[in-house]
Design an enzyme around this catalytic site. Structure first.
Site, PDB file in Angstrom:
ATOM      1  N   ASP A 232     112.032-111.088 -63.503  1.00  0.00           N
ATOM      2  CA  ASP A 232     111.436-111.269 -64.978  1.00  0.00           C
ATOM      3  C   ASP A 232     112.035-112.409 -65.635  1.00  0.00           C
ATOM      4  OD1 ASP A 232     109.448-109.327 -64.529  1.00  0.00           O
ATOM      5  OD2 ASP A 232     110.499-107.737 -65.370  1.00  0.00           O
ATOM      6  N   GLU A 233     112.708-113.482 -65.123  1.00  0.00           N
ATOM      7  CA  GLU A 233     113.262-114.470 -65.657  1.00  0.00           C
ATOM      8  C   GLU A 233     112.616-115.880 -65.450  1.00  0.00           C
ATOM      9  OE1 GLU A 233     117.620-114.425 -65.656  1.00  0.00           O
ATOM     10  OE2 GLU A 233     117.725-112.492 -66.298  1.00  0.00           O
TER      11      GLU A 233
END
Length: 287
Positions: A232-233
């Site tokens: 999720d980055e």
């Protein structure tokens, strides 16, 4: 006569310097193309990064692409040190969708694609659960159930790669509740877009909407981003929020969150399929 086959897109990026826009225009004009839309941006005019998306019309484009590509190689790559992508606008991206049990993002994408709102084809849907098979088949799209067991995840990813490699241009995680390994992403070789709620990292894990309700959140939102090995980055493509209040239950928050997720994901997929998103490290430029 103007036909759809004669439209192309040219995406350029690299170190900024004088003369890039004029060089692109000169090459296109020299090959008989007419520019119909142009967006360009720089992160800094002195030593920054340059980005440009050009839509052009060129009669008999398919037969003229090789010569146009050779000219772009010489001027943009060899002389200016830039990178570019040259795309036929008529060629829709092949988009595979991975999903688990939640259907809201999946069905929204399939509905929009069927209505012609998303310029893409969907050659397959893959799920680690069988629940949504009948829904997908009603759209005339192949559905593949690939169970993902913790001790056999590598085998599942290998089966998924056998289905995907060489058959798709993009993979969309429409609430696919599995983490993709770095090896899978490397072997896949195409971009992957994910969607998730906006509570990360505050409310990670199960039950985020209940915990958000308990904390009295006033905004519910969603983020669509490219997937990298770091969970999720990845580079963010699109985000949006809506206001909520103390009157909303946890179920209300979840419903409103699903609405935002559908909109944000459909925008991100649409923009990617129209070549409006340019990745630059861990950020994006969206035209």
């Amino acid at each position: 006569m103007i036909v759809a086959e004669d439209y192309g897109r040219l995406i350029v990026q690299g170190a900024d310097r004088p003369g890039i826009v004029s060089s692109v225009s000169a090459i296109l004009a020299g090959h008989g193309a007419n520019v119909v839309a142009l967006d360009q941006s720089t992160s800094d005019p002195a030593g920054g990064r340059f980005f440009q998306r050009t839509v052009f019309h060129l009669p008999d484009l398919p037969s003229k692409l090789p010569a146009l590509g050779e000219a772009l190689d010489v001027r943009l790559v060899d002389e200016l040190g830039l990178t570019y992508r040259l795309v036929e606008a008529r060629r829709h991206k092949r988009v595979a969708i991975l999903v688990s049990k939640m259907d809201h993002c999946l069905l929204d994408l399939l509905w929009r694609q069927r209505r012609g709102e998303l310029r893409m084809t969907v050659p397959m849907v893959i799920s680690n659960h069988p629940d949504l098979g009948d829904d997908v088949r009603r759209f005339g799209i192949p559905f593949f159930h690939v169970p993902v067991e913790k001790e056999r995840k590598a085998e599942a990813e290998k089966e998924q790669l056998n289905l995907l490699k060489g058959n798709v241009d993009l993979v969309v995680l429409a609430r696919y509740m599995q983490i993709l390994s770095g090896g899978f992403l490397d072997d896949l070789g195409v971009p992957v877009i994910n969607i998730h709620h906006s509570f990360l990292p505050a409310f990670m894990g199960a039950g985020p909407y209940q915990r958000a309700k308990e904390r009295g959140v006033k905004l519910v939102g969603a983020t669509a981003h490219y997937v990298t090995e770091d969970l999720d980055e990845g580079p963010i493509i699109e985000q949006d929020v809506i206001r909520v209040s103390h009157r909303d239950s946890a179920r209300d928050l979840q419903r409103r969150g699903a609405d935002v997720e559908r909109l944000v994901l459909s925008r991100a997929v649409s923009w990617h399929c129209d070549d409006r998103v340019i990745r630059d490290g861990n950020t994006t430029v969206v035209f």
